[in-house]
Motif scaffolding. Structure first.
Motif, PDB file in Angstrom:
ATOM      1  N   UNK A  34      30.814  24.525  40.826  1.00 53.97           N
ATOM      2  CA  UNK A  34      30.997  23.116  41.161  1.00 53.97           C
ATOM      3  C   UNK A  34      29.675  22.468  41.543  1.00 53.97           C
ATOM      4  N   UNK A  35      28.840  23.174  42.292  1.00 54.85           N
ATOM      5  CA  UNK A  35      27.537  22.643  42.681  1.00 54.85           C
ATOM      6  C   UNK A  35      26.644  22.473  41.454  1.00 54.85           C
ATOM      7  N   UNK A  36      26.651  23.461  40.575  1.00 58.23           N
ATOM      8  CA  UNK A  36      25.846  23.370  39.351  1.00 58.23           C
ATOM      9  C   UNK A  36      26.336  22.230  38.470  1.00 58.23           C
ATOM     10  N   UNK A  37      27.653  22.070  38.350  1.00 53.38           N
ATOM     11  CA  UNK A  37      28.209  20.986  37.540  1.00 53.38           C
ATOM     12  C   UNK A  37      27.850  19.631  38.135  1.00 53.38           C
ATOM     13  N   UNK A  38      27.931  19.490  39.441  1.00 52.34           N
ATOM     14  CA  UNK A  38      27.570  18.218  40.084  1.00 52.34           C
ATOM     15  C   UNK A  38      26.085  17.921  39.888  1.00 52.34           C
TER      16      UNK A  38
ATOM     17  N   UNK B  48      39.022  38.423  45.848  1.00 53.53           N
ATOM     18  CA  UNK B  48      39.422  37.042  45.840  1.00 53.53           C
ATOM     19  C   UNK B  48      38.283  36.140  46.296  1.00 53.53           C
ATOM     20  N   UNK B  49      37.513  36.549  47.294  1.00 58.75           N
ATOM     21  CA  UNK B  49      36.436  35.700  47.793  1.00 58.75           C
ATOM     22  C   UNK B  49      35.286  35.612  46.793  1.00 58.75           C
ATOM     23  N   UNK B  50      35.172  36.611  45.915  1.00 59.47           N
ATOM     24  CA  UNK B  50      34.137  36.558  44.886  1.00 59.47           C
ATOM     25  C   UNK B  50      34.390  35.387  43.943  1.00 59.47           C
ATOM     26  N   UNK B  51      35.649  35.180  43.563  1.00 57.75           N
ATOM     27  CA  UNK B  51      35.978  34.071  42.678  1.00 57.75           C
ATOM     28  C   UNK B  51      35.841  32.729  43.373  1.00 57.75           C
ATOM     29  N   UNK B  52      36.146  32.683  44.653  1.00 63.81           N
ATOM     30  CA  UNK B  52      36.019  31.439  45.405  1.00 63.81           C
ATOM     31  C   UNK B  52      34.559  31.025  45.507  1.00 63.81           C
ATOM     32  N   UNK B  53      33.663  31.977  45.768  1.00 66.23           N
ATOM     33  CA  UNK B  53      32.242  31.642  45.860  1.00 66.23           C
ATOM     34  C   UNK B  53      31.676  31.294  44.490  1.00 66.23           C
ATOM     35  N   UNK B  54      32.181  31.941  43.435  1.00 67.96           N
ATOM     36  CA  UNK B  54      31.719  31.621  42.082  1.00 67.96           C
ATOM     37  C   UNK B  54      32.160  30.222  41.676  1.00 67.96           C
ATOM     38  N   UNK B  55      33.356  29.817  42.068  1.00 62.67           N
ATOM     39  CA  UNK B  55      33.808  28.472  41.717  1.00 62.67           C
ATOM     40  C   UNK B  55      33.040  27.411  42.509  1.00 62.67           C
ATOM     41  N   UNK B  56      32.648  27.715  43.735  1.00 56.59           N
ATOM     42  CA  UNK B  56      31.834  26.778  44.506  1.00 56.59           C
ATOM     43  C   UNK B  56      30.460  26.630  43.877  1.00 56.59           C
ATOM     44  N   UNK B  57      29.883  27.729  43.437  1.00 60.88           N
ATOM     45  CA  UNK B  57      28.581  27.673  42.773  1.00 60.88           C
ATOM     46  C   UNK B  57      28.689  26.889  41.474  1.00 60.88           C
TER      47      UNK B  57
END
Length: 110
Positions: free
Chosen positions: A12-16, A1-10
């Motif tokens: 989001x940062x790349x998209x921003x 579960x934490x793998x997906x959370x860190x991937x979504x944060x990455x």
């Protein structure tokens, strides 16, 4: 579960970062750095040179316009008719303000 959370944060940062780079490049940051950095005025009265101040103003205009378009998008997804009318009016009003500021900037440059 934490793998997906860190991937979504990455993601989001790349998209921003991508959106910020898109706004900067579309507002003319390259021209401002190469030609306008040596000018001391906020708005140069020529169409061939752009100052860093103009780039910041155009970036702000783009952000205001995108906010208005986002309100128009959210109006299409709203459930209530009253909410939809308010969002449509606000969205069109914000887009109109962005266009007006943009035309005023072009008028100053001419």
């Amino acid at each position: 579960m934490s793998l997906f959370a860190s991937a979504s944060k990455i993601a989001a940062v790349v998209a921003a970062g991508y959106i910020i780079a898109f706004f900067l490049f579309s507002s003319g940051v390259v021209n401002a750095i190469t030609e306008g950095a040596k000018l001391t005025v906020f708005i140069a009265p020529t169409r061939s040179v752009q100052t860093p101040g103009e780039t910041a103003a155009i970036t702000l205009i783009l952000i205001i316009g995108v906010a208005g378009m986002f309100m128009l998008h959210r109006a299409g997804k709203s459930v209530g008719a009253r909410t939809q009318r308010i969002m449509l009016g606000g969205g069109f009003g914000i887009v109109a303000v962005a266009l007006m500021i943009g035309y005023m900037l072009v008028n100053v440059k001419l």
